[in-house]
Design a protein around this motif. Structure first.
Motif, PDB file in Angstrom:
ATOM      1  N   GLN A 277       4.884   6.376  11.001  1.00  0.00           N
ATOM      2  CA  GLN A 277       5.598   7.514  11.582  1.00  0.00           C
ATOM      3  C   GLN A 277       6.324   7.108  12.857  1.00  0.00           C
TER       4      GLN A 277
ATOM      5  N   ASP B 225       8.535   7.539   6.899  1.00  0.00           N
ATOM      6  CA  ASP B 225       7.781   8.762   6.627  1.00  0.00           C
ATOM      7  C   ASP B 225       6.736   8.531   5.535  1.00  0.00           C
TER       8      ASP B 225
ATOM      9  N   ASP C 164       4.846  10.637   4.023  1.00  0.00           N
ATOM     10  CA  ASP C 164       4.899  11.659   2.977  1.00  0.00           C
ATOM     11  C   ASP C 164       5.961  11.346   1.934  1.00  0.00           C
ATOM     12  N   ARG C 165       6.988  10.624   2.323  1.00  0.00           N
ATOM     13  CA  ARG C 165       8.060  10.269   1.389  1.00  0.00           C
ATOM     14  C   ARG C 165       7.784   8.939   0.699  1.00  0.00           C
ATOM     15  N   LEU C 166       7.165   8.013   1.398  1.00  0.00           N
ATOM     16  CA  LEU C 166       7.027   6.642   0.902  1.00  0.00           C
ATOM     17  C   LEU C 166       5.693   6.370   0.212  1.00  0.00           C
TER      18      LEU C 166
ATOM     19  N   LYS D  10       2.566   8.037  -2.294  1.00  0.00           N
ATOM     20  CA  LYS D  10       2.134   9.099  -3.199  1.00  0.00           C
ATOM     21  C   LYS D  10       0.661   9.356  -2.949  1.00  0.00           C
ATOM     22  N   ARG D  11       0.349  10.528  -2.405  1.00  0.00           N
ATOM     23  CA  ARG D  11      -1.034  10.860  -2.053  1.00  0.00           C
ATOM     24  C   ARG D  11      -1.721  11.533  -3.235  1.00  0.00           C
TER      25      ARG D  11
ATOM     26  N   ALA E 152       5.181   4.480  -3.134  1.00  0.00           N
ATOM     27  CA  ALA E 152       6.244   5.027  -3.981  1.00  0.00           C
ATOM     28  C   ALA E 152       7.569   4.332  -3.698  1.00  0.00           C
ATOM     29  N   ALA E 153       7.524   3.276  -2.900  1.00  0.00           N
ATOM     30  CA  ALA E 153       8.690   2.442  -2.595  1.00  0.00           C
ATOM     31  C   ALA E 153       8.176   1.024  -2.423  1.00  0.00           C
TER      32      ALA E 153
ATOM     33  N   GLN F 112       9.911  -1.305   2.582  1.00  0.00           N
ATOM     34  CA  GLN F 112      10.310   0.010   3.078  1.00  0.00           C
ATOM     35  C   GLN F 112       9.153   0.750   3.741  1.00  0.00           C
TER      36      GLN F 112
ATOM     37  N   CYS G 282       6.922   4.609  -8.642  1.00  0.00           N
ATOM     38  CA  CYS G 282       8.192   4.198  -8.025  1.00  0.00           C
ATOM     39  C   CYS G 282       9.422   4.548  -8.853  1.00  0.00           C
TER      40      CYS G 282
END
Length: 453
Positions: free
Chosen positions: A68, A73, A75-77, A79-80, A205-206, A210, A323
């Motif tokens: 952060q 971010d 939350d974007r990168l 997957k929880r 997720a990336a 990143q 991804c």
């Protein structure tokens, strides 16, 4: 004030970010062509993949904070997902455990009691085991192996095979028969024994670049720092000096074997160098298989049964679900094992057959595969392993790396915490009056070690 960071992995970048944030002029030296160290991205079959399929958990508080901080971010990168362990090919019954979204500690108790494929006596024993650890403040006395700890507390059967032992191998990358029980218990304290969110799986997720390295490099440059890739540091001169330049501080943030080669050149740090030179290492293999896009897994992460010698895989991840790269599966093989004896083609073929048996259906042939073998992926996290401290006896020289973070195994969180600790110690040393700073340096003339257990 100028600081040199030797190593552009997650430990070095974390130290650099914290120092740059405080106004220190930072120069990062990285021998490779790219940042990220052992958690980086590579180009394979025209796609950006990771050099290993890494798993984060909600307990990685410092990693999430620094992401952060640099503008990556989570939350974007990431997957929880709730912790979910599924071994559909387990014998005699398929195993499945999922922690519900309930307040702690009810999420763990409910998840254990509802687990499929384990007996009621096993579940009750597992709850008692966690309650014992909690009552003991997660200290076990004299350190021993994870195997001995599980034996001592009667952890057997399906829950041992599909919960405790896989968690040990995933977190410590060391087989339970050799792994430190105290370090394993620390991971249980901060995950299963902590708040519900701490147990969540955070799956990238990336690509790994990143998640942190790219944003960290931009953060450092924006504050006047430099990033020098393809720049190997062969020695640290007194001063400290790096490649003919003078710095106020130098953070050695490379692997134990590389740190030993730098530290052995100075009488003040030769004991630390000898300690690190004695470390043993564990490998990690990642096998990417590209299938037709319609090939999917029932869950983003699936356990592979590996009881027979011919079955070598432990986990498989659906990169399509994570991804968006449909049909790409990533098999993970942690620690020493039979997989090391197979060549790349045989390994990919064996994992293909194992996945088909796990899913109990025929799979189309994979279109391509890529095997990545990290022979020294982590240090072997054995009982009572001595760890060096952040401060070295050489003036202005500090250590960072997952092997420095004494309570944790070789994870991204440990690397990040060590970098943050090194930066904090540097900033603290600079805030002391000159006379007191000299006295503090004298008090640390001997190498400092932390011992587990």
């Amino acid at each position: 004030m100028r600081a040199a960071i030797i190593g552009g992995g997650w430990a070095g970048l974390s130290a650099a970010v914290e120092l740059a944030k405080a106004g220190v002029r930072v120069t990062v030296f990285e021998a490779a062509k790219q940042l990220g160290g052992r958690a980086r991205s590579v180009e394979v079959q025209g796609q950006r993949l990771d050099n290993g399929q890494h798993i984060l958990v909600g307990a990685y508080r410092e990693t999430l904070r620094l992401m952060q901080e640099v503008g990556a971010d989570p939350d974007r990168l990431l997957k929880r997902l709730p912790l979910e362990l599924s071994f559909p090919a387990s014998q005699p019954l398929p195993f499945h455990l999922r922690l519900p979204r309930l307040p702690s500690p009810w999420h763990l108790a409910a998840g254990l009691l509802a687990a499929r494929g384990a007996s009621l006596s096993e579940k009750i024993s597992a709850v008692r085991f966690m309650r014992f650890l909690q009552g003991a403040a997660y200290r076990i006395g004299e350190d021993c192996t994870v195997k001995d700890l599980l034996d001592r507390h009667d952890q057997r059967g399906s829950l041992r095979r599909h919960l405790w032992e896989p968690l040990c191998l995933a977190a410590l990358n060391t087989a339970p028969a050799q792994a430190s029980a105290q370090i394993f218990v620390h991971t249980l304290r901060d995950s299963l024994g902590s708040g519900r969110a701490a147990t969540d799986l955070l799956l990238p997720a990336a690509d790994l670049d990143q998640l942190f390295p790219t944003a960290a490099a931009n953060f450092i440059r924006a504050r006047g720092g430099e990033i020098r890739v393809s720049t190997r540091v062969e020695a640290i001169d007194v001063g400290p000096g790096i490649r003919g330049e003078s710095f106020d501080h130098a953070v050695v943030a490379v692997g134990p074997q590389h740190a030993a080669a730098l530290l052995v050149r100075h009488a003040e740090t030769i004991a630390s160098a000898q300690l690190l030179a004695e470390y043993a290492f564990e490998p990690i293999g990642t096998v990417y298989c590209g299938y037709p896009p319609q090939v999917r897994l029932p869950l983003p992460m699936l356990g592979l049964e590996d009881r027979a010698r011919a079955q070598v895989g432990q986990w498989v991840f659906d990169r399509g679900a994570l991804c968006g790269t449909a049909g790409v599966l990533a098999f993970v093989l942690s620690g020493h094992g039979a997989w090391e004896e197979l060549d790349n083609a045989a390994l990919a073929a064996t994992l293909h057959r194992q996945l088909a048996a796990t899913l109990d259906r025929r799979l189309p042939a994979f279109l391509w595969y890529q095997v990545i073998r990290e022979q020294r992926a982590t240090f072997c996290c054995r009982p009572n392993l001595r760890r060096p401290s952040v401060r070295t006896a050489l003036a202005g020289c500090w250590l960072a790396g997952d092997y420095v973070c004494a309570e944790y195994p070789a994870t991204l969180e440990a690397a990040v915490r060590s970098g943050v600790a090194a930066a904090s110690e540097i900033l603290l040393s600079e805030s002391l009056p000159v006379a007191r700073r000299a006295s503090a340096a004298g008090d640390n003339s001997a190498p400092q070690f932390l011992r587990h257990g």
